[in-house]
Design an enzyme around this catalytic site. Structure first.
Site, PDB file in Angstrom:
ATOM      1  N   ASP A  72      87.191  49.221  32.247  1.00  0.00           N
ATOM      2  CA  ASP A  72      87.185  47.816  31.848  1.00  0.00           C
ATOM      3  C   ASP A  72      86.798  46.877  32.974  1.00  0.00           C
ATOM      4  OD1 ASP A  72      90.224  46.224  32.582  1.00  0.00           O
ATOM      5  OD2 ASP A  72      89.741  48.261  33.229  1.00  0.00           O
ATOM      6  N   ASP A  97      90.308  55.069  32.572  1.00  0.00           N
ATOM      7  CA  ASP A  97      91.077  54.164  33.417  1.00  0.00           C
ATOM      8  C   ASP A  97      92.375  53.871  32.666  1.00  0.00           C
ATOM      9  OD1 ASP A  97      91.758  52.312  35.436  1.00  0.00           O
ATOM     10  OD2 ASP A  97      90.847  50.682  34.286  1.00  0.00           O
TER      11      ASP A  97
END
Length: 221
Positions: free
Chosen positions: A169, A14
């Site tokens: 996250d 990400d």
């Protein structure tokens, strides 16, 4: 892939909160721009509602509340975020060292649009590491927590989902990776987790492992 104990064939990162420490900055921008349009949402509420989500998710949230965001909202938000990132965005400490040592192929798969991801990687000096291997929610029908983006990235990179490791996250990102049949490690080293129990949050979402420092990337993996 067993919790990452065997090395993956592909690693998908990400961007926001994993490569760059952007989540607090972007949530503050969202709060400020919504306020310009008369919508009250604190940065903390933005973090809870939209961490790891695309701007489509923001629009859908307010549509569901019967409070559609005005036409000029998205362009104004994009402008404000890009300007803020140009002056304040920093890379996640240690990420460049980790990536320079990786032997498996890797790429980026982000809920943000391509302009934001490109700028984020440019201003933090990470752009050259990815050689154009950047995939965003604009490229698929459904963003995270749907698995579409991760499956698309793996397909483009020629990797099987079961042999792919995702670094995320957010809860939506963890859910998306698990739905795609991939191993996912939760990263909680971004500034947005300083006052939150990231280990509990991402473990509850299904992360196979949670770590807080890039220097621990392969430790206990």
């Amino acid at each position: 892939m067993d919790q990452g104990r065997s090395k993956p064939d592909l690693i998908i990162f990400d961007c926001d909160g994993v490569l760059v420490d952007s989540e607090l900055l972007s949530c503050r921008c969202l709060s400020e721009v919504l306020a310009e349009f008369g919508i009250v949402l604190s940065a903390e509420q933005a973090l809870e509602l939209f961490l790891g989500r695309s701007t489509k998710a923001i629009e859908q949230h307010y549509r569901d509340l019967g409070q559609a965001v005005p036409d000029g909202f998205l362009p104004r938000l994009k402008s404000h975020v890009l300007k803020t990132f140009e002056g304040s965005l920093q890379p996640i400490p240690g990420i460049a060292a980790v990536m320079s040592e990786l032997r498996a192929p890797f790429c980026v798969a982000s809920s943000s649009d391509i302009d934001r991801v490109s700028l984020s990687l440019d201003v933090t000096g990470l752009r050259g590491l990815f050689d154009g291997q950047i995939y965003t929610a604009q490229m698929v029908k459904h963003g995270k927590p749907a698995p579409d983006l991760f499956l698309y990235a793996a397909s483009k990179m020629g990797a099987q989902p079961a042999r792919t490791l995702v670094i995320e996250d957010s809860v939506s990102g963890v859910l998306a990776a698990k739905a795609a049949g991939m191993t996912v490690w939760g990263f909680v080293g971004g500034s947005h987790y300083r006052a939150r129990d990231g280990l509990a949050i991402l473990s509850a979402a299904g992360a196979d492992r949670v770590f807080a420092h890039m220097s621990d990337f392969w430790k206990e993996a």
